[in-house]
Design a protein around this motif. Structure first.
Motif, PDB file in Angstrom:
ATOM      1  N   ILE A  57       0.837  -1.208   0.000  1.00  0.00           N
ATOM      2  CA  ILE A  57       0.000   0.000   0.000  1.00  0.00           C
ATOM      3  C   ILE A  57       0.872   1.259   0.000  1.00  0.00           C
ATOM      4  CG2 ILE A  57      -1.821   1.197   1.300  1.00  0.00           C
ATOM      5  CD1 ILE A  57      -2.264  -1.625   2.692  1.00  0.00           C
ATOM      6  N   SER A  58       0.410   2.294  -0.663  1.00  0.00           N
ATOM      7  CA  SER A  58       1.131   3.572  -0.660  1.00  0.00           C
ATOM      8  C   SER A  58       1.190   4.111   0.772  1.00  0.00           C
ATOM      9  CB  SER A  58       0.436   4.581  -1.565  1.00  0.00           C
ATOM     10  OG  SER A  58      -0.836   4.931  -1.043  1.00  0.00           O
ATOM     11  N   PRO A  59       2.283   4.767   1.145  1.00  0.00           N
ATOM     12  CA  PRO A  59       2.438   5.248   2.527  1.00  0.00           C
ATOM     13  C   PRO A  59       1.283   6.127   3.005  1.00  0.00           C
ATOM     14  CG  PRO A  59       4.524   5.372   1.378  1.00  0.00           C
ATOM     15  CD  PRO A  59       3.503   4.999   0.345  1.00  0.00           C
ATOM     16  N   LYS A  60       0.764   6.988   2.136  1.00  0.00           N
ATOM     17  CA  LYS A  60      -0.281   7.917   2.587  1.00  0.00           C
ATOM     18  C   LYS A  60      -1.615   7.216   2.854  1.00  0.00           C
ATOM     19  CE  LYS A  60      -1.920   9.436  -1.996  1.00  0.00           C
ATOM     20  NZ  LYS A  60      -3.323   9.035  -1.786  1.00  0.00           N
ATOM     21  N   ASP A  61      -1.822   6.037   2.262  1.00  0.00           N
ATOM     22  CA  ASP A  61      -3.083   5.310   2.445  1.00  0.00           C
ATOM     23  C   ASP A  61      -2.956   4.134   3.404  1.00  0.00           C
ATOM     24  OD1 ASP A  61      -4.811   6.700   0.427  1.00  0.00           O
ATOM     25  OD2 ASP A  61      -3.233   5.994  -0.921  1.00  0.00           O
ATOM     26  N   TYR A  62      -1.735   3.871   3.844  1.00  0.00           N
ATOM     27  CA  TYR A  62      -1.488   2.626   4.592  1.00  0.00           C
ATOM     28  C   TYR A  62      -2.287   2.542   5.890  1.00  0.00           C
ATOM     29  CZ  TYR A  62       0.904  -1.038   7.174  1.00  0.00           C
ATOM     30  OH  TYR A  62       1.169  -2.158   7.894  1.00  0.00           O
ATOM     31  N   LYS A  63      -2.225   3.574   6.719  1.00  0.00           N
ATOM     32  CA  LYS A  63      -2.895   3.518   8.023  1.00  0.00           C
ATOM     33  C   LYS A  63      -4.395   3.305   7.880  1.00  0.00           C
ATOM     34  CE  LYS A  63       0.386   6.125  10.855  1.00  0.00           C
ATOM     35  NZ  LYS A  63       0.587   7.315  11.736  1.00  0.00           N
ATOM     36  N   LYS A  64      -4.986   3.966   6.907  1.00  0.00           N
ATOM     37  CA  LYS A  64      -6.430   3.836   6.701  1.00  0.00           C
ATOM     38  C   LYS A  64      -6.803   2.418   6.285  1.00  0.00           C
ATOM     39  CE  LYS A  64     -10.331   5.756   4.074  1.00  0.00           C
ATOM     40  NZ  LYS A  64     -10.804   4.450   3.553  1.00  0.00           N
ATOM     41  N   ILE A  65      -6.088   1.893   5.292  1.00  0.00           N
ATOM     42  CA  ILE A  65      -6.411   0.546   4.801  1.00  0.00           C
ATOM     43  C   ILE A  65      -6.153  -0.494   5.879  1.00  0.00           C
ATOM     44  CG2 ILE A  65      -5.735  -1.219   3.122  1.00  0.00           C
ATOM     45  CD1 ILE A  65      -5.358   1.016   1.088  1.00  0.00           C
TER      46      ILE A  65
END
Length: 243
Positions: A57-65
């Motif tokens: 996952i891309s770093p900016k979307d990782y926490k959300k996913i």
């Protein structure tokens, strides 16, 4: 008990869940890679094998996913329940009739080369080549334990053997049995350490004497029998793990 689950039905449903999982994550914003590890790409799967999925996952979307990892499986099939631990990067999901899916979530900036990527995998989605590049950098890496790994593992094994002896003599047999199982697990793990390989099935790869020692160590909740099992395991431990 009669087995009412047919092999073909289990395999077909597992394939459907895998297809849905791949399509779901392909359409999820921020997902930059999907691959499958384990017995399926290694051509060792049967109807009881699970799906070992890895999502990059891309770093900016990782926490959300990652934070939504209990919700994602609802989109793949007839979800029965999830099994997870706090502060981990994976979730194990169980589907009807009897399918297990283990998913690990990685951020692109923490998806590093590893010996695990030298094993068979199936890449289902890699638009930026993130997975391909990391696989290439993993080429030639071996499962070699560090001296600290070896020392820590041996000390834990010996300490467990001491604790089994102590707990038996204190009359804490349930605890002693639990520790005996941990000692067996340590022996299996050290087989892989010695042979510089990842965890593999002991039934398939263990030596005959080791498998005999392990098999005969499953004993009733009895002081004498637990101590006898420990006495039988220790020579096998010493013989098989000459560091």
């Amino acid at each position: 008990m009669v087995n009412i689950m047919k092999a073909e039905e289990l395999i077909n449903e597992r394939n459907r869940i895998l297809d849905r999982l791949v399509q779901y994550f392909k359409q999820t914003e921020g997902v930059r890679g999907i691959f499958i590890a384990g017995s399926i790409p290694a051509n060792r799967s049967d109807e009881w094998s699970d799906i070992d999925a890895r999502i990059v996952i891309s770093p900016k979307d990782y926490k959300k996913i990652l934070s939504e990892r209990l919700q994602h499986p609802k989109n793949w099939g007839n979800l029965f329940f999830n099994n997870w631990h706090l502060n981990t990067i994976h979730c194990v999901s169980h589907f009807r009739p009897f399918i297990k899916v283990d998913v690990f979530y990685y951020s692109v900036d923490s998806f590093f080369p590893t010996p695990w990527l030298t094993l068979p995998i199936h890449v289902h989605f890699d638009p930026d080549g993130v997975i391909a590049k990391t696989i290439a950098k993993s080429k030639g890496m071996e499962f070699v334990p560090t001296p600290d790994d070896v020392n820590r593992h041996i000390s834990m094994s010996i300490a467990t053997a001491h604790e089994i002896f102590r707990r038996v003599h204190r009359g804490e047999l349930f605890y002693a049995e639990d520790l005996l199982n941990y000692f067996r697990k340590s022996m299996i793990e050290e087989v892989n350490f010695v042979r510089k390989r990842p965890f593999e099935n002991i039934e398939r790869n263990g030596t005959p004497d080791l498998k005999t020692a392990l098999a005969t160590s499953y004993v009733p909740l009895d002081k004498t029998k637990i101590l006898e099992a420990l006495r039988n395991l220790l020579p096998a431990y010493e013989k098989n793990f000459q560091w």
